[in-house]
Design a protein around this motif. Structure first.
Motif, PDB file in Angstrom:
ATOM      1  N   CYS A  37      21.971  36.764  13.851  1.00  0.00           N
ATOM      2  CA  CYS A  37      21.506  35.412  13.482  1.00  0.00           C
ATOM      3  C   CYS A  37      20.185  35.671  13.773  1.00  0.00           C
ATOM      4  O   CYS A  37      19.412  35.975  14.933  1.00  0.00           O
ATOM      5  CB  CYS A  37      21.961  34.532  14.484  1.00  0.00           C
ATOM      6  N   LYS A  58      14.261  32.304  19.749  1.00  0.00           N
ATOM      7  CA  LYS A  58      15.324  33.487  19.839  1.00  0.00           C
ATOM      8  C   LYS A  58      16.463  32.733  20.966  1.00  0.00           C
ATOM      9  O   LYS A  58      17.859  32.781  20.730  1.00  0.00           O
ATOM     10  CB  LYS A  58      15.107  34.612  20.373  1.00  0.00           C
ATOM     11  N   LEU A  61      18.388  29.784  19.290  1.00  0.00           N
ATOM     12  CA  LEU A  61      19.310  30.571  18.338  1.00  0.00           C
ATOM     13  C   LEU A  61      20.789  31.071  19.081  1.00  0.00           C
ATOM     14  O   LEU A  61      21.699  30.932  18.868  1.00  0.00           O
ATOM     15  CB  LEU A  61      18.631  31.383  17.566  1.00  0.00           C
ATOM     16  N   LEU A  62      20.452  31.655  20.170  1.00  0.00           N
ATOM     17  CA  LEU A  62      21.188  32.286  21.008  1.00  0.00           C
ATOM     18  C   LEU A  62      22.414  31.082  21.614  1.00  0.00           C
ATOM     19  O   LEU A  62      23.709  31.253  21.505  1.00  0.00           O
ATOM     20  CB  LEU A  62      20.804  32.960  22.288  1.00  0.00           C
ATOM     21  N   THR A  74      20.305  38.136  18.101  1.00  0.00           N
ATOM     22  CA  THR A  74      19.506  37.253  17.590  1.00  0.00           C
ATOM     23  C   THR A  74      18.140  37.814  17.349  1.00  0.00           C
ATOM     24  O   THR A  74      17.883  38.666  17.994  1.00  0.00           O
ATOM     25  CB  THR A  74      19.317  35.938  18.482  1.00  0.00           C
TER      26      THR A  74
END
Length: 106
Positions: A37, A58, A61-62, A74
């Motif tokens: 991702c 990051k 997104l994680l 990520t």
């Protein structure tokens, strides 16, 4: 976490859209294979360094991937130019010699 501000309305909207893409990825992958991702963050504000923006993106997104039950690596690209950062991600995202065979852009 302590010290974190609540997301802005725009961040909440983007999180919801990212959640939909991640849910689709979860459905398509069915827990198999490598999932990566990545996100693009446009910089230009003097309030945060590009490194701080990268780390925050990051982590965000994680958290979204965990919420969607997607086991994923990520990555993020930070640049004042969206197209440049997106191009870097499209060309460079992978793990070692592994490259994704599915790309979802949302």
């Amino acid at each position: 976490a302590l010290g974190q501000r609540p997301p802005t309305r725009e961040e909440a909207r983007l999180d919801a859209e990212a959640g939909e893409v991640l849910a689709l990825a979860h459905h398509l992958k069915e827990g198999r294979g490598v999932t990566i991702c990545a996100t693009v963050v446009t910089s230009g504000s003097e309030l945060c360094s590009e490194r701080e923006l990268f780390v925050a993106a990051k982590h965000r997104l994680l958290r979204l991937a965990e919420r969607a039950r997607v086991n994923a690596f990520t990555d993020a690209a930070v640049s004042p130019f969206f197209g440049l950062a997106a191009g870097v991600l499209f060309n460079a995202v992978g793990v070692g010699a592994l490259r994704p065979n599915t790309l979802l852009v949302g």
